[in-house]
Design a protein around this motif. Sequence first.
Motif, PDB file in Angstrom:
ATOM      1  N   VAL A 283       0.837  -1.200   0.000  1.00 29.56           N
ATOM      2  CA  VAL A 283       0.000   0.000   0.000  1.00 29.56           C
ATOM      3  C   VAL A 283       0.877   1.258   0.000  1.00 29.56           C
ATOM      4  O   VAL A 283       0.595   2.231  -0.696  1.00 29.56           O
ATOM      5  CB  VAL A 283      -0.961  -0.021   1.213  1.00 29.56           C
ATOM      6  CG1 VAL A 283      -1.701   1.303   1.345  1.00 29.56           C
ATOM      7  CG2 VAL A 283      -1.956  -1.170   1.063  1.00 29.56           C
ATOM      8  N   ALA A 284       1.989   1.209   0.738  1.00 29.26           N
ATOM      9  CA  ALA A 284       2.857   2.389   0.836  1.00 29.26           C
ATOM     10  C   ALA A 284       3.557   2.717  -0.482  1.00 29.26           C
ATOM     11  O   ALA A 284       4.066   3.819  -0.661  1.00 29.26           O
ATOM     12  CB  ALA A 284       3.903   2.172   1.933  1.00 29.26           C
ATOM     13  N   ARG A 285       3.614   1.774  -1.406  1.00 24.41           N
ATOM     14  CA  ARG A 285       4.370   1.985  -2.646  1.00 24.41           C
ATOM     15  C   ARG A 285       3.506   1.990  -3.901  1.00 24.41           C
ATOM     16  O   ARG A 285       4.027   1.909  -5.019  1.00 24.41           O
ATOM     17  CB  ARG A 285       5.447   0.891  -2.779  1.00 24.41           C
ATOM     18  CG  ARG A 285       6.591   1.120  -1.813  1.00 24.41           C
ATOM     19  CD  ARG A 285       7.446  -0.122  -1.622  1.00 24.41           C
ATOM     20  NE  ARG A 285       8.470   0.112  -0.606  1.00 24.41           N
ATOM     21  CZ  ARG A 285       8.230   0.112   0.701  1.00 24.41           C
ATOM     22  NH1 ARG A 285       7.002  -0.107   1.169  1.00 24.41           N
ATOM     23  NH2 ARG A 285       9.201   0.350   1.558  1.00 24.41           N
ATOM     24  N   LEU A 286       2.204   2.115  -3.742  1.00 26.39           N
ATOM     25  CA  LEU A 286       1.313   2.012  -4.910  1.00 26.39           C
ATOM     26  C   LEU A 286       1.659   3.046  -5.990  1.00 26.39           C
ATOM     27  O   LEU A 286       1.598   2.751  -7.186  1.00 26.39           O
ATOM     28  CB  LEU A 286      -0.153   2.149  -4.477  1.00 26.39           C
ATOM     29  CG  LEU A 286      -0.701   0.915  -3.748  1.00 26.39           C
ATOM     30  CD1 LEU A 286      -2.065   1.203  -3.126  1.00 26.39           C
ATOM     31  CD2 LEU A 286      -0.795  -0.289  -4.691  1.00 26.39           C
ATOM     32  N   ALA A 287       2.059   4.254  -5.559  1.00 31.80           N
ATOM     33  CA  ALA A 287       2.385   5.284  -6.557  1.00 31.80           C
ATOM     34  C   ALA A 287       3.633   4.894  -7.356  1.00 31.80           C
ATOM     35  O   ALA A 287       3.707   5.139  -8.566  1.00 31.80           O
ATOM     36  CB  ALA A 287       2.589   6.627  -5.867  1.00 31.80           C
ATOM     37  N   ASP A 288       4.615   4.274  -6.685  1.00 36.48           N
ATOM     38  CA  ASP A 288       5.828   3.839  -7.405  1.00 36.48           C
ATOM     39  C   ASP A 288       5.515   2.754  -8.433  1.00 36.48           C
ATOM     40  O   ASP A 288       6.097   2.722  -9.511  1.00 36.48           O
ATOM     41  CB  ASP A 288       6.859   3.258  -6.420  1.00 36.48           C
ATOM     42  CG  ASP A 288       7.432   4.326  -5.512  1.00 36.48           C
ATOM     43  OD1 ASP A 288       7.273   5.522  -5.839  1.00 36.48           O
ATOM     44  OD2 ASP A 288       8.017   3.960  -4.472  1.00 36.48           O
TER      45      ASP A 288
END
Length: 372
Positions: free
Chosen positions: A213-218
């Motif tokens: 969830v913390a890296r969805l933008a990456d």
Amino acid sequence: VTVRLEVEFGERSYPVHVGAGLLANIASLVRDAVGPKAGRAALIVDGNVPTEVFSQVVESLQGSSFEVSLVQPPRGETCKKMEWVEDALVTLTRSRHERADVVVTLGGGAVCDLGGFVAATYRRGVPVVHCPTTLLAMVDASVGGKTGVNLIVDGTLKKNMVGAFWQPRAVIGDVEVLRSLPDRELRAGLGECLKHGLLGGHAGMPELFDWTVARLADFAARKPDTLEQLIAKNIHVKKTIVSGDEREEAGDADGGRALLNLGHTFGHVIEAETELLHGESVALGLIAASVASEKLGLVSGLSGRVRAAVEAAGLPTSTSLPDITDLIGAMRDDKKVMGGELRVIVPVEAFRAGVVHPPLAAVRAGWEAVRK
Ligand SMILES: NC(=O)c1ccc[n+]([C@@H]2O[C@H](COP(=O)([O-])OP(=O)(O)OC[C@H]3O[C@@H](n4cnc5c(N)ncnc54)[C@H](O)[C@@H]3O)[C@@H](O)[C@H]2O)c1
């Protein structure tokens, strides 16, 4: 960096390679997997794989003394039909493909499923190497050995009705091929990644859901390094679960491979009733399953997190659906339901899942949470 994971099935164990640019050297990875006797490679390729990727694969194989024959079925899910199985088998026969020769798939989950089944049945089984080209196929369809095609019975599509368990000799996940993947398909793959996150506790990775969830933008920006990590972590979860239960024979207490159907009992019905993609339907199914689990008192406060994650991944959180009574009827028809009793996989504490035979009220609550 290339990551190499080992999928363990005793003498049928195989490596999964994940990295950027691996397909440029595909021939050496295929050769390592099938040994010196293989003289031919039948390449089953999806028409949406960019020409430069496809040519690179053909050149590498030919440059390493494989005689290449091509099978080009229709793109995407349409290829999962008996007629394309037969078409591929005819091509293999014509090109005098032998027992030691290799089938190579280059495409999404649809081509993995078709090509795996062709390899399982041609002369009672020949080696196959999967080169998945979608995120979904890299984290899910290429690993675990389920293969097969759909049937249309009296006008109704019956998904994966015909198939075989047939483990590949190797899987080659080249993250560079994801560059051409449409955004919507990438997000659909993230749906399966969220599912693996919710199962992370079964593979010593209870942190995977929050990590994802913390890296969805990456991931959406397709940063190769983070995608590589995502794929490797997801394969770790999938391989850990399947290697304990190769043929999905575990009982309800263990769950085994059936746990990977988290979100799918709802998801399959959504996929059949709407135009949504498999991964999108599964994402909705995850919301429904977590609401059902809360209703059963098996977990608390999870459905809000799941819904927020699905939304942050750019996936739908609700959709238009028929009456709930009809939806529940369709769940009973699902081929994984035994004896008409509903059998649903739901998330439980510590990012694990379990098999339940839930009362209708819990199933209803799940449907209400995703039905517009
Ligand atoms: N065997 C298993 O364990 C397993 C697990 C999960 C899903 N599946 C199956 O996998 C299928 C879904 O897989 P999928 O989501 O990969 O679907 P898919 O194979 O249909 O591919 C999705 C779309 O992307 C296109 N495409 C593929 N690679 C591309 C690329 N690099 N660039 C541009 N376009 C590309 C395809 O032509 C298609 O239109 C379903 O049939 C499902 O049943 C199997």
